[in-house]
Structure formats: C-alpha cells, structure tokens
Scaffold this active site. Structure first.
Site, PDB file in Angstrom:
ATOM      1  N   ARG A 170       7.438   3.216   7.931  1.00 24.89           N
ATOM      2  CA  ARG A 170       6.599   3.677   6.840  1.00 24.89           C
ATOM      3  C   ARG A 170       7.525   5.138   6.317  1.00 24.89           C
ATOM      4  O   ARG A 170       7.449   5.542   5.265  1.00 24.89           O
ATOM      5  CB  ARG A 170       5.338   4.017   7.148  1.00 24.89           C
ATOM      6  CG  ARG A 170       4.422   2.767   7.220  1.00 24.89           C
ATOM      7  CD  ARG A 170       3.253   3.016   7.703  1.00 24.89           C
ATOM      8  NE  ARG A 170       2.414   3.978   7.368  1.00 24.89           N
ATOM      9  CZ  ARG A 170       1.684   3.714   6.174  1.00 24.89           C
ATOM     10  NH1 ARG A 170       1.454   2.498   5.617  1.00 24.89           N
ATOM     11  NH2 ARG A 170       0.919   4.625   5.660  1.00 24.89           N
ATOM     12  N   ARG A 174      16.147  10.608   5.328  1.00 29.02           N
ATOM     13  CA  ARG A 174      16.911  11.069   4.188  1.00 29.02           C
ATOM     14  C   ARG A 174      17.889  12.201   4.730  1.00 29.02           C
ATOM     15  O   ARG A 174      17.656  13.034   5.576  1.00 29.02           O
ATOM     16  CB  ARG A 174      16.504  11.328   3.038  1.00 29.02           C
ATOM     17  CG  ARG A 174      15.281  12.388   3.140  1.00 29.02           C
ATOM     18  CD  ARG A 174      14.930  12.576   1.407  1.00 29.02           C
ATOM     19  NE  ARG A 174      13.967  11.543   1.248  1.00 29.02           N
ATOM     20  CZ  ARG A 174      12.645  12.235   1.156  1.00 29.02           C
ATOM     21  NH1 ARG A 174      12.134  13.098   1.796  1.00 29.02           N
ATOM     22  NH2 ARG A 174      11.660  11.244   1.017  1.00 29.02           N
ATOM     23  N   ARG A 247      -7.911   0.243  15.315  1.00 24.97           N
ATOM     24  CA  ARG A 247      -8.101   1.831  15.828  1.00 24.97           C
ATOM     25  C   ARG A 247      -9.007   2.513  14.921  1.00 24.97           C
ATOM     26  O   ARG A 247      -9.243   2.049  13.837  1.00 24.97           O
ATOM     27  CB  ARG A 247      -6.560   2.394  15.534  1.00 24.97           C
ATOM     28  CG  ARG A 247      -5.790   1.878  16.595  1.00 24.97           C
ATOM     29  CD  ARG A 247      -6.018   2.289  17.872  1.00 24.97           C
ATOM     30  NE  ARG A 247      -5.624   3.607  18.535  1.00 24.97           N
ATOM     31  CZ  ARG A 247      -6.138   4.148  19.663  1.00 24.97           C
ATOM     32  NH1 ARG A 247      -6.841   3.373  20.427  1.00 24.97           N
ATOM     33  NH2 ARG A 247      -5.927   5.217  19.994  1.00 24.97           N
ATOM     34  N   ARG A 278      -3.776  14.865  13.869  1.00 24.98           N
ATOM     35  CA  ARG A 278      -3.265  15.629  12.718  1.00 24.98           C
ATOM     36  C   ARG A 278      -4.492  16.793  12.532  1.00 24.98           C
ATOM     37  O   ARG A 278      -5.613  16.537  12.985  1.00 24.98           O
ATOM     38  CB  ARG A 278      -3.554  14.613  11.519  1.00 24.98           C
ATOM     39  CG  ARG A 278      -2.363  13.867  11.415  1.00 24.98           C
ATOM     40  CD  ARG A 278      -2.135  13.141  10.181  1.00 24.98           C
ATOM     41  NE  ARG A 278      -3.178  11.975  10.107  1.00 24.98           N
ATOM     42  CZ  ARG A 278      -2.674  10.777   9.443  1.00 24.98           C
ATOM     43  NH1 ARG A 278      -1.477  10.608   8.838  1.00 24.98           N
ATOM     44  NH2 ARG A 278      -3.448   9.524   9.547  1.00 24.98           N
ATOM     45  N   ASP A 349      -1.648   0.848   1.740  1.00 19.55           N
ATOM     46  CA  ASP A 349      -1.825   2.051   1.271  1.00 19.55           C
ATOM     47  C   ASP A 349      -2.713   1.898   0.071  1.00 19.55           C
ATOM     48  O   ASP A 349      -2.602   0.579  -0.139  1.00 19.55           O
ATOM     49  CB  ASP A 349      -0.506   2.743   1.065  1.00 19.55           C
ATOM     50  CG  ASP A 349       0.000   3.270   2.217  1.00 19.55           C
ATOM     51  OD1 ASP A 349      -0.843   3.856   3.092  1.00 19.55           O
ATOM     52  OD2 ASP A 349       1.217   3.469   2.232  1.00 19.55           O
TER      53      ASP A 349
HETATM   54  P1  FAD Z   1     -12.210   0.330   2.585  1.00 17.39           P
HETATM   55  O1  FAD Z   1     -11.844   1.450   1.705  1.00 17.39           O
HETATM   56  O2  FAD Z   1     -12.419   0.226   3.898  1.00 17.39           O
HETATM   57  O3  FAD Z   1     -13.454  -0.212   1.724  1.00 17.39           O
HETATM   58  C1  FAD Z   1     -14.175  -1.441   2.328  1.00 17.39           C
HETATM   59  C2  FAD Z   1     -15.725  -0.775   2.004  1.00 17.39           C
HETATM   60  O4  FAD Z   1     -16.650  -2.284   2.537  1.00 17.39           O
HETATM   61  C3  FAD Z   1     -16.439   0.073   3.080  1.00 17.39           C
HETATM   62  O5  FAD Z   1     -16.907   1.163   2.127  1.00 17.39           O
HETATM   63  C4  FAD Z   1     -17.162  -0.300   3.885  1.00 17.39           C
HETATM   64  O6  FAD Z   1     -18.405   0.398   4.128  1.00 17.39           O
HETATM   65  C5  FAD Z   1     -17.645  -1.768   2.920  1.00 17.39           C
HETATM   66  N1  FAD Z   1     -18.183  -2.779   3.909  1.00 17.39           N
HETATM   67  C6  FAD Z   1     -17.541  -3.252   5.038  1.00 17.39           C
HETATM   68  N2  FAD Z   1     -18.459  -4.330   5.389  1.00 17.39           N
HETATM   69  C7  FAD Z   1     -19.186  -4.614   4.723  1.00 17.39           C
HETATM   70  C8  FAD Z   1     -20.687  -5.233   4.646  1.00 17.39           C
HETATM   71  N3  FAD Z   1     -20.947  -5.931   5.868  1.00 17.39           N
HETATM   72  N4  FAD Z   1     -21.436  -5.009   3.755  1.00 17.39           N
HETATM   73  C9  FAD Z   1     -21.408  -4.121   2.704  1.00 17.39           C
HETATM   74  N5  FAD Z   1     -20.293  -3.188   2.687  1.00 17.39           N
HETATM   75  C10 FAD Z   1     -19.363  -3.417   3.629  1.00 17.39           C
HETATM   76  N6  FAD Z   1      -3.572   5.234   1.574  1.00 17.39           N
HETATM   77  C11 FAD Z   1      -2.827   5.870   0.749  1.00 17.39           C
HETATM   78  O7  FAD Z   1      -2.087   5.358  -0.140  1.00 17.39           O
HETATM   79  N7  FAD Z   1      -2.227   7.473   1.192  1.00 17.39           N
HETATM   80  C12 FAD Z   1      -2.822   8.006   2.102  1.00 17.39           C
HETATM   81  O8  FAD Z   1      -2.635   9.247   2.405  1.00 17.39           O
HETATM   82  C13 FAD Z   1      -3.762   7.401   2.907  1.00 17.39           C
HETATM   83  N8  FAD Z   1      -4.075   7.898   4.019  1.00 17.39           N
HETATM   84  C14 FAD Z   1      -5.041   7.219   4.968  1.00 17.39           C
HETATM   85  C15 FAD Z   1      -5.570   7.849   5.911  1.00 17.39           C
HETATM   86  C16 FAD Z   1      -6.461   7.358   6.760  1.00 17.39           C
HETATM   87  C17 FAD Z   1      -6.897   8.081   7.948  1.00 17.39           C
HETATM   88  C18 FAD Z   1      -6.940   5.950   6.748  1.00 17.39           C
HETATM   89  C19 FAD Z   1      -7.610   5.119   7.471  1.00 17.39           C
HETATM   90  C20 FAD Z   1      -6.566   5.158   5.559  1.00 17.39           C
HETATM   91  C21 FAD Z   1      -5.410   5.982   4.683  1.00 17.39           C
HETATM   92  N9  FAD Z   1      -4.854   5.274   3.764  1.00 17.39           N
HETATM   93  C22 FAD Z   1      -4.070   5.686   2.606  1.00 17.39           C
HETATM   94  C23 FAD Z   1      -5.121   3.774   3.314  1.00 17.39           C
HETATM   95  C24 FAD Z   1      -6.512   3.548   2.465  1.00 17.39           C
HETATM   96  O9  FAD Z   1      -7.602   4.268   2.797  1.00 17.39           O
HETATM   97  C25 FAD Z   1      -6.712   2.141   2.056  1.00 17.39           C
HETATM   98  O10 FAD Z   1      -5.564   1.836   1.420  1.00 17.39           O
HETATM   99  C26 FAD Z   1      -7.839   1.928   1.094  1.00 17.39           C
HETATM  100  O11 FAD Z   1      -8.793   2.861   1.115  1.00 17.39           O
HETATM  101  C27 FAD Z   1      -8.233   0.519   1.429  1.00 17.39           C
HETATM  102  O12 FAD Z   1      -9.470   0.214   0.510  1.00 17.39           O
HETATM  103  P2  FAD Z   1     -10.258  -1.119   0.756  1.00 17.39           P
HETATM  104  O13 FAD Z   1     -11.003  -1.449  -0.250  1.00 17.39           O
HETATM  105  O14 FAD Z   1      -9.444  -2.298   1.434  1.00 17.39           O
HETATM  106  O15 FAD Z   1     -10.990  -0.733   2.280  1.00 17.39           O
HETATM  107  N1  UDP Z   2       4.576   8.868  13.382  1.00 16.89           N
HETATM  108  C1  UDP Z   2       5.237   9.563  14.263  1.00 16.89           C
HETATM  109  N2  UDP Z   2       5.400  10.907  14.244  1.00 16.89           N
HETATM  110  C2  UDP Z   2       4.802  11.807  13.165  1.00 16.89           C
HETATM  111  C3  UDP Z   2       4.196  10.934  12.069  1.00 16.89           C
HETATM  112  C4  UDP Z   2       4.097   9.616  12.269  1.00 16.89           C
HETATM  113  O1  UDP Z   2       5.651   9.107  15.107  1.00 16.89           O
HETATM  114  O2  UDP Z   2       4.801  12.946  13.200  1.00 16.89           O
HETATM  115  C5  UDP Z   2       4.751   7.474  13.454  1.00 16.89           C
HETATM  116  C6  UDP Z   2       3.338   6.839  13.924  1.00 16.89           C
HETATM  117  O3  UDP Z   2       3.778   5.757  14.683  1.00 16.89           O
HETATM  118  C7  UDP Z   2       2.532   6.646  12.930  1.00 16.89           C
HETATM  119  C8  UDP Z   2       3.627   5.936  11.874  1.00 16.89           C
HETATM  120  O4  UDP Z   2       4.541   6.932  11.954  1.00 16.89           O
HETATM  121  O5  UDP Z   2       1.615   5.589  13.084  1.00 16.89           O
HETATM  122  C9  UDP Z   2       3.168   5.966  10.351  1.00 16.89           C
HETATM  123  O6  UDP Z   2       2.871   7.295  10.004  1.00 16.89           O
HETATM  124  P1  UDP Z   2       1.955   7.676   8.842  1.00 16.89           P
HETATM  125  O7  UDP Z   2       2.078   9.044   8.410  1.00 16.89           O
HETATM  126  O8  UDP Z   2       2.431   6.925   7.664  1.00 16.89           O
HETATM  127  O9  UDP Z   2       0.583   7.103   9.230  1.00 16.89           O
HETATM  128  P2  UDP Z   2      -0.943   7.056   8.603  1.00 16.89           P
HETATM  129  O10 UDP Z   2      -0.878   8.259   7.670  1.00 16.89           O
HETATM  130  O11 UDP Z   2      -1.039   5.720   7.825  1.00 16.89           O
HETATM  131  O12 UDP Z   2      -1.716   7.214   9.638  1.00 16.89           O
END
Ligand code: FAD
Ligand code: UDP
Length: 365
Positions: A170, A174, A247, A278, A349
């Site tokens: 991911r 570069r 996780r 983070r 994402d």
């Molecule tokens: P979710 O957002 O998980 O939505 C699912 C919904 O279903 C939730 O609201 C939940 O409450 C609901 N639900 C589940 N079960 C039930 C039930 N039984 N009844 C009613 N409702 C229910 N993506 C990026 O592109 N850029 C980023 O920088 C980025 N950062 C992230 C950082 C973190 C810490 C995490 C965890 C994810 C990140 N993502 C990022 C990924 C991004 O969050 C997801 O791609 C996106 O939000 C997924 O959307 P979703 O609809 O699949 O799931």
């Molecule tokens: N990672 C790492 N060091 C860093 C940042 C990321 O080793 O400083 C690795 C780690 O395994 C992580 C993966 O790269 O799970 C993907 O990172 P990303 O920032 O895309 O993770 P997310 O934002 O989805 O948590």
C-alpha cells in the site's frame, strides 16, 4: 413489501448504494446500528475542528468517475498526506522516498539509494511469501528494521512473517524528494468534513438509527424485496463456521489549549514500547482552521473481541479460507447482497468502496 431495498449500514457502501437506488425511483430504507450516519468516516465538531472520530480519513483516488461523483456533493481541500515516523527518537519522512533515504543513510542521489537497497534486498530470492520478505524486497533490511517491523507487529498483533505481503505494498516507494503518502491523481478532505457527503447521499431516504438489523433479522428481511448488507459477514450467518479475526482500535482523543501540538496531521510511532501507532492532530486536515485550541487522537491497536468495533480484516490464509466458506453461503440467498469493508472482508479504501458500490448499483438502472 414496504420497500424495494433495505440497506444495512450507513457507511460509504450503504450510502452510495441507497443514493443510486433512490435516483432510479426505488423506495429505500437504511438501518444503522450506531447513533449516527456515515460509518467510519463520521466526523465530530469540536469548536470548529472536525474530528475524524474513527481515525484519519484522507480521500485519494485515481478514479475520475469516483472523484467527480464525490465532488458533486462536497468541496474538497488540497490536503496532501505527508506523515512523519518517529523511530528511536528521530523523525523520518514517509512514505519511503529520497528524504527518508537521506535521513537514514546521509546520501544525496537516487543512484546511491538504489545501490544500498539493491545490496540489502539480495537475501530475498523469488516471489515474497509474506510481509517481512515483501518489505525487505522493496526497501531492504535497514528500513524494514527502522520503520516497518515494530509498527507492523504492533498494528496487526502478529509477526511480519505471518502477515500477507500485499499490506506493505500500500505504501509508495519513490526515488524523488516527495513526501506525498499516496500516488493517486486526486487527493483531499471535504472542507466541512465527511458528514455533509453522507447527508447529501442519504437526503430524502428513510433512515433508522440505533437499529441493529441482526437483532430482528427475519422481520427486517420481510420489509424489502432486496437487501444490501454492509456489516460483518460472519455475524450475518450467526458465526456458524466460527469467527473471522479483525483488528480493532481504541482512540484516545484529547483537547489541548494550545494552537499547534505536533505540527502535522499524522505522526506514526514506530517503536514497540509506545503502545499507540499514530497520533493525529485533526485541525491540520483542514489547512485553514484558525483556533486557539487543538484536538489530538492517539490510535491504539488491539485484537477485535465482542463489544468492540471491527476496523481491519486480517486477510491471512486462515481467515480467507473461513471467509470463502461464508461467501459460499451467500450464493443461497439471492436477494441479499454483501458489500463494503466488513461484508467483503476486504482492506478497502474509501474510493474503492465507492467504486464498488457504483458498480453494484448498475443493477438498478
Ligand atoms: P463502514 O464505514 O464500516 O460502515 C458500515 C456500517 O454498517 C457502520 O456504520 C456500522 O455501524 C453499520 N452496521 C454494521 N452492522 C450493522 C447491523 N447489524 N445493523 C445496522 N447497521 C450495521 N480509507 C481511505 O480511503 N483513506 C483513509 O485515509 C482511510 N483511513 C482509515 C483509517 C482507519 C482507522 C480505518 C479503520 C479505515 C480507514 N479507511 C480509509 C477505510 C474507510 O474507512 C473505508 O473504506 C470505508 O469507511 C468503508 O465503508 P463501508 O461502508 O464499507 O464500512
Ligand atoms: N506501515 C509501516 N510503517 C509505517 C506505516 C505503515 O510498517 O510507518 C505498514 C504497516 O504494516 C501498515 C501498512 O504499512 O499496516 C499499511 O499502512 P497504511 O498507512 O496504509 O495503513 P492504514 O492507514 O490503513 O492503517
């Protein structure tokens, strides 16, 4: 039947699907377990600072259709993610680029960096079979030891040898002095946070918050002709084959009465003796937030267990085998569709989730 479509979950997959269905004249009901819409992109206002309640969400994509779609609802700023990594008391630029190489090896040119990495990756022969081999094959031993191993093992609670190789791919690598964490063409954050995007998508659609679909599954299924389920797939089938691993995260969010704490939106804490991975300083996502206070969140990784939110699928062999068994069951219930990060057990994402929902929604045309 009261509804044409029941959407379980108001995250991006559910919201985009509901919107597309409504555009085609379908009557849609959205159920959401949480007390708010938006799933993990939900933001909370703290006196003018948009707090990403479920962790940093930076929108980035090379998919023009997706970019234009989201820009039809909200305006994006020009935020570029350039995280820093703190390892053994020293700050390094991410992703792995000439700035990082200069900081680690004191070198100046791409050729010098390439020569060092070439030498250090020699130990890996053939296709990398796990995250450790993949990381060394990409950036060599020094960077693996300094910036990857401890962070990854803390984040995933597993050894790098036991994790799939794709996770480390991911991150861009570069040989230019460029700290942009993403290679995508488009990047930014909605100027008013993500809530207006979700509200725009779900405008005029029936919604029930605080409603767990699984608490009364048969009843809710009887309300609509088709169902889109975006919750965890194993829970839908009552864990009949066992539980998938996820996780989870715990966010410790604090308001500080100073205008700038860490000088950057994201700082990664690599060392294993620091329990969080983070630290996010939310105001820096907005570029123009002029407040005398700031809000920071520490992100603590932990294994998912009942009662916690599921954030990351653990896509190792064991869990992928289990997921496939659940997926087979889905073939027997034709009017229930599984989409999004939890239901597809996929490290998606935001842009990929939206693209997938737009593709899926073509069935409503
Ligand atoms: P979710 O957002 O998980 O939505 C699912 C919904 O279903 C939730 O609201 C939940 O409450 C609901 N639900 C589940 N079960 C039930 C039930 N039984 N009844 C009613 N409702 C229910 N993506 C990026 O592109 N850029 C980023 O920088 C980025 N950062 C992230 C950082 C973190 C810490 C995490 C965890 C994810 C990140 N993502 C990022 C990924 C991004 O969050 C997801 O791609 C996106 O939000 C997924 O959307 P979703 O609809 O699949 O799931
Ligand atoms: N990672 C790492 N060091 C860093 C940042 C990321 O080793 O400083 C690795 C780690 O395994 C992580 C993966 O790269 O799970 C993907 O990172 P990303 O920032 O895309 O993770 P997310 O934002 O989805 O948590």
């Amino acid at each position: 039947m009261q509804y044409d479509l029941l959407v379980v979950g108001s995250g991006l997959f559910g919201a985009v699907t509901a919107y597309q269905a409504k555009q085609q004249g379908l009557k849609v009901l959205v159920l959401e377990k949480r007390e708010h819409l938006g799933g993990n992109v939900y933001c909370e206002d703290n006196d003018g600072i948009k707090v990403h309640k479920y962790g940093a969400h930076i929108f980035h994509t090379s998919n023009k259709d997706v970019w234009e779609f989201v820009n039809g609802f909200v305006e994006f700023n020009r935020f570029t993610n350039s995280p820093l990594a703190l390892s053994k008391g020293k700050l390094y630029n991410l992703p792995f680029n000439m700035n990082t190489f200069a900081q680690i090896w004191g070198i100046q040119t791409p050729q010098q960096a390439l020569d060092i990495i070439e030498e250090q990756r020699k130990t890996i022969k053939g296709d990398p079979q796990n995250l450790e081999q993949q990381a060394i094959a990409l950036v060599g031993q020094d960077i693996y030891q300094l910036l990857i191993k401890e962070y990854t093992e803390k984040q995933w609670g597993r050894e790098c040898k036991d994790l799939p190789a794709f996770i480390i791919k991911r991150l861009p690598l570069r040989f230019t002095f460029d700290n942009n964490y993403f290679n995508d063409i488009y990047q930014g954050i909605p100027v008013d946070g993500y809530n207006p995007l979700i509200e725009g998508l779900l405008d005029g659609i029936d919604i029930q918050l605080d409603t767990d679909f699984l608490a009364d599954k048969e009843y809710y299924l009887s309300l609509a002709k088709e169902v889109v389920y975006t919750g965890p797939i194993d829970a839908y089938y009552d864990f009949c084959f066992g539980k998938l691993d996820y996780r989870s995260l715990k966010f410790e969010t604090k308001r500080l009465e100073r205008d700038n704490f860490q000088g950057n939106a994201v700082v990664n804490y690599i060392d294993k003796n620091v329990p969080f991975t983070r630290m996010i300083e939310h105001k820096h996502f907005a570029l123009d937030t002029d407040t005398s206070h700031t809000v920071i969140s520490e992100e603590y990784p932990l294994e998912w267990r009942e009662g916690l939110e599921r954030y990351y699928p653990v896509n190792d062999d064991k869990n992928m085998q289990l997921y496939k068994r659940y997926r087979q069951l889905n073939k027997q219930s034709e009017n229930v569709h599984f989409g999004g990060r939890l239901a597809e057990y996929k490290y998606y994402d935001m842009d990929k989730v939206i693209a997938s929902a737009l593709h899926f929604s073509k069935r409503f045309l």
